[in-house]
Design a protein around this motif. Structure first.
Motif, PDB file in Angstrom:
ATOM      1  N   PHE A  34       0.659  -1.373   0.183  1.00  0.00           N
ATOM      2  CA  PHE A  34       0.006  -0.588  -0.323  1.00  0.00           C
ATOM      3  C   PHE A  34       0.818   1.274  -0.014  1.00  0.00           C
ATOM      4  O   PHE A  34       2.213   1.569   0.421  1.00  0.00           O
ATOM      5  CB  PHE A  34      -0.906  -0.366   1.407  1.00  0.00           C
ATOM      6  N   TYR A  36      -0.185   4.960   1.403  1.00  0.00           N
ATOM      7  CA  TYR A  36      -0.739   6.480   1.976  1.00  0.00           C
ATOM      8  C   TYR A  36       0.034   7.599   2.124  1.00  0.00           C
ATOM      9  O   TYR A  36       1.251   7.345   2.117  1.00  0.00           O
ATOM     10  CB  TYR A  36      -1.495   5.815   3.447  1.00  0.00           C
ATOM     11  N   GLN A  38      -0.771  11.545   3.851  1.00  0.00           N
ATOM     12  CA  GLN A  38      -0.605  12.486   4.812  1.00  0.00           C
ATOM     13  C   GLN A  38      -0.396  13.872   4.511  1.00  0.00           C
ATOM     14  O   GLN A  38       0.380  13.602   4.868  1.00  0.00           O
ATOM     15  CB  GLN A  38      -0.414  12.245   6.223  1.00  0.00           C
ATOM     16  N   ASN A  41      -1.652  17.630   9.696  1.00  0.00           N
ATOM     17  CA  ASN A  41      -2.456  16.999  11.519  1.00  0.00           C
ATOM     18  C   ASN A  41      -3.569  17.028  10.582  1.00  0.00           C
ATOM     19  O   ASN A  41      -4.898  16.625  11.116  1.00  0.00           O
ATOM     20  CB  ASN A  41      -2.919  18.601  11.200  1.00  0.00           C
ATOM     21  N   GLN A  42      -3.122  15.693   9.520  1.00  0.00           N
ATOM     22  CA  GLN A  42      -4.896  14.910   9.096  1.00  0.00           C
ATOM     23  C   GLN A  42      -4.436  13.558   9.201  1.00  0.00           C
ATOM     24  O   GLN A  42      -3.048  13.175   9.987  1.00  0.00           O
ATOM     25  CB  GLN A  42      -5.026  14.746   7.315  1.00  0.00           C
ATOM     26  N   GLY A  43      -5.627  11.929   8.950  1.00  0.00           N
ATOM     27  CA  GLY A  43      -5.004  11.186   9.008  1.00  0.00           C
ATOM     28  C   GLY A  43      -3.917  10.386   7.385  1.00  0.00           C
ATOM     29  O   GLY A  43      -4.460  11.573   6.903  1.00  0.00           O
ATOM     30  N   LEU A  44      -4.228   9.411   7.273  1.00  0.00           N
ATOM     31  CA  LEU A  44      -4.172   9.082   6.376  1.00  0.00           C
ATOM     32  C   LEU A  44      -4.833   8.125   5.441  1.00  0.00           C
ATOM     33  O   LEU A  44      -6.584   7.765   5.751  1.00  0.00           O
ATOM     34  CB  LEU A  44      -3.604   7.574   6.961  1.00  0.00           C
ATOM     35  N   LEU A  46      -5.816   6.258   1.794  1.00  0.00           N
ATOM     36  CA  LEU A  46      -4.897   5.658   0.657  1.00  0.00           C
ATOM     37  C   LEU A  46      -4.804   5.937  -0.601  1.00  0.00           C
ATOM     38  O   LEU A  46      -6.056   6.390  -1.331  1.00  0.00           O
ATOM     39  CB  LEU A  46      -5.532   4.652   0.443  1.00  0.00           C
ATOM     40  N   PHE A  90       3.645   7.603   2.718  1.00  0.00           N
ATOM     41  CA  PHE A  90       4.393   6.165   4.112  1.00  0.00           C
ATOM     42  C   PHE A  90       3.615   5.112   2.590  1.00  0.00           C
ATOM     43  O   PHE A  90       2.486   4.465   2.015  1.00  0.00           O
ATOM     44  CB  PHE A  90       3.144   6.051   4.836  1.00  0.00           C
ATOM     45  N   PHE A 104       4.269  -0.255   8.367  1.00  0.00           N
ATOM     46  CA  PHE A 104       4.738   1.440   7.732  1.00  0.00           C
ATOM     47  C   PHE A 104       6.322   1.211   7.694  1.00  0.00           C
ATOM     48  O   PHE A 104       6.829   0.951   8.734  1.00  0.00           O
ATOM     49  CB  PHE A 104       4.290   2.161   8.052  1.00  0.00           C
ATOM     50  N   GLY A 105       6.417   1.551   6.843  1.00  0.00           N
ATOM     51  CA  GLY A 105       8.002   2.827   6.249  1.00  0.00           C
ATOM     52  C   GLY A 105       7.893   3.634   6.464  1.00  0.00           C
ATOM     53  O   GLY A 105       6.983   4.200   7.777  1.00  0.00           O
ATOM     54  N   GLN A 106       9.636   4.211   6.846  1.00  0.00           N
ATOM     55  CA  GLN A 106       9.264   5.934   7.919  1.00  0.00           C
ATOM     56  C   GLN A 106       8.851   6.354   7.434  1.00  0.00           C
ATOM     57  O   GLN A 106       9.075   7.723   8.310  1.00  0.00           O
ATOM     58  CB  GLN A 106      11.563   5.663   8.380  1.00  0.00           C
TER      59      GLN A 106
ATOM     60  N   LEU B  90      -3.306   7.822  15.768  1.00  0.00           N
ATOM     61  CA  LEU B  90      -4.711   7.507  14.998  1.00  0.00           C
ATOM     62  C   LEU B  90      -5.407   6.745  15.607  1.00  0.00           C
ATOM     63  O   LEU B  90      -5.020   5.309  15.537  1.00  0.00           O
ATOM     64  CB  LEU B  90      -3.930   7.012  13.457  1.00  0.00           C
ATOM     65  N   GLY B 107      -8.781   8.035  10.909  1.00  0.00           N
ATOM     66  CA  GLY B 107      -9.067   9.299  11.391  1.00  0.00           C
ATOM     67  C   GLY B 107      -8.403  10.271  11.284  1.00  0.00           C
ATOM     68  O   GLY B 107      -7.289  10.091  10.508  1.00  0.00           O
ATOM     69  N   PRO B 108      -8.336  11.426  11.543  1.00  0.00           N
ATOM     70  CA  PRO B 108      -8.031  12.532  11.244  1.00  0.00           C
ATOM     71  C   PRO B 108      -6.729  12.454  12.230  1.00  0.00           C
ATOM     72  O   PRO B 108      -5.778  13.441  12.004  1.00  0.00           O
ATOM     73  CB  PRO B 108      -8.641  14.217  11.323  1.00  0.00           C
TER      74      PRO B 108
END
Lengths: 114, 115
Positions: A34, A36, A38, A41-44, A46, A90, A104-106, B90, B107-108
């Motif tokens: 995968f 992703y 980001q 200040n937000q989520g991930l 896809l 990511f 996840f990778g760094q 998260l 989520g955020p």
């Protein structure tokens, strides 16, 4: 066990130039891959995923990635980037099990300059 | 729109003072995950719920606990936050209708500051 290595921590690029973000993985079992994104200040979110079949995977926002089993790589590419692509990217791997756990990778920071 | 909601978005707590972070989802997904993401690092899985079944990662400190009272809600409790627990937390969900490698919806995040 699985692991993911993103080879570049930061990638600066000018707007409208092509970009490649590199990802290598290691696993003793079949994996699913995968990418992703980001934003600050937000989520991930896809971008794309490789499960099986064609090794070239197309995702959202014009991104694509190619799965290379012999080189255990899953590099992300975009032919022409925009300022809005500036974000953290990511690469992640999930083993063929029932947990769906993501490793996840760094991360790679893509900095698109005008 | 179906989504994953985290409250609050920013949380400040004092060293040693218990804190609870909240996650809710309208996706009706069976699996819920909690990740910790420290500055400039990758997200790291703390634990997940498979329906009501709690699954702790081996290296998750005992200081971190979780509750899932129903399908929609999941809580992360930090019993005695230390300075090293400052991070983005998260929450993510995954449905069971698809395969295990199906997409996780994030989520955020809640950014936790420990003073």
């Amino acid at each position: 066990a699985q692991s993911v290595t993103q080879l570049d921590s930061q990638v600066p690029v000018f707007e409208e130039a092509p970009v490649e973000l590199r990802c290598n993985y290691s696993s003793s079992v079949s994996v699913y891959l995968f990418w992703y994104v980001q934003y600050p200040n937000q989520g991930l979110q896809l971008l794309l995923k490789y499960l099986s079949g064609s090794t070239l995977v197309k995702g959202i926002n014009g991104f694509e990635a190619e799965f290379n089993k012999s080189q255990t790589s899953f590099h992300l590419r975009k032919p022409s980037v925009h300022i809005s692509d500036t974000a953290e990217y990511f690469c992640a791997v999930s083993a063929s099990s029932n947990t769906g756990k993501l490793i996840f990778g760094q991360g790679t920071t893509l900095q698109v300059k005008p | 729109d179906a989504m994953v909601i985290q409250n609050p978005r920013y949380q400040v707590t004092q060293f040693g003072k218990p804190v609870t972070l909240s996650c809710s989802q309208t996706l009706n997904h069976n699996v819920m995950y909690w990740y910790q993401q420290k500055s400039s690092q990758a997200p790291k899985l703390l634990f997940h719920y498979y329906d009501k079944d709690f699954n702790n990662e081996a290296d998750t400190p005992d200081n971190f606990q979780s509750r899932r009272p129903n399908t929609s809600f999941c809580f992360l409790d930090i019993r005695s936050p230390g300075l090293g627990d400052a991070a983005m937390y998260l929450c993510a969900t995954r449905g069971l209708a698809g395969p295990p490698y199906d997409e996780q919806f994030f989520g955020p995040g809640t950014r936790l500051t420990v003073l």
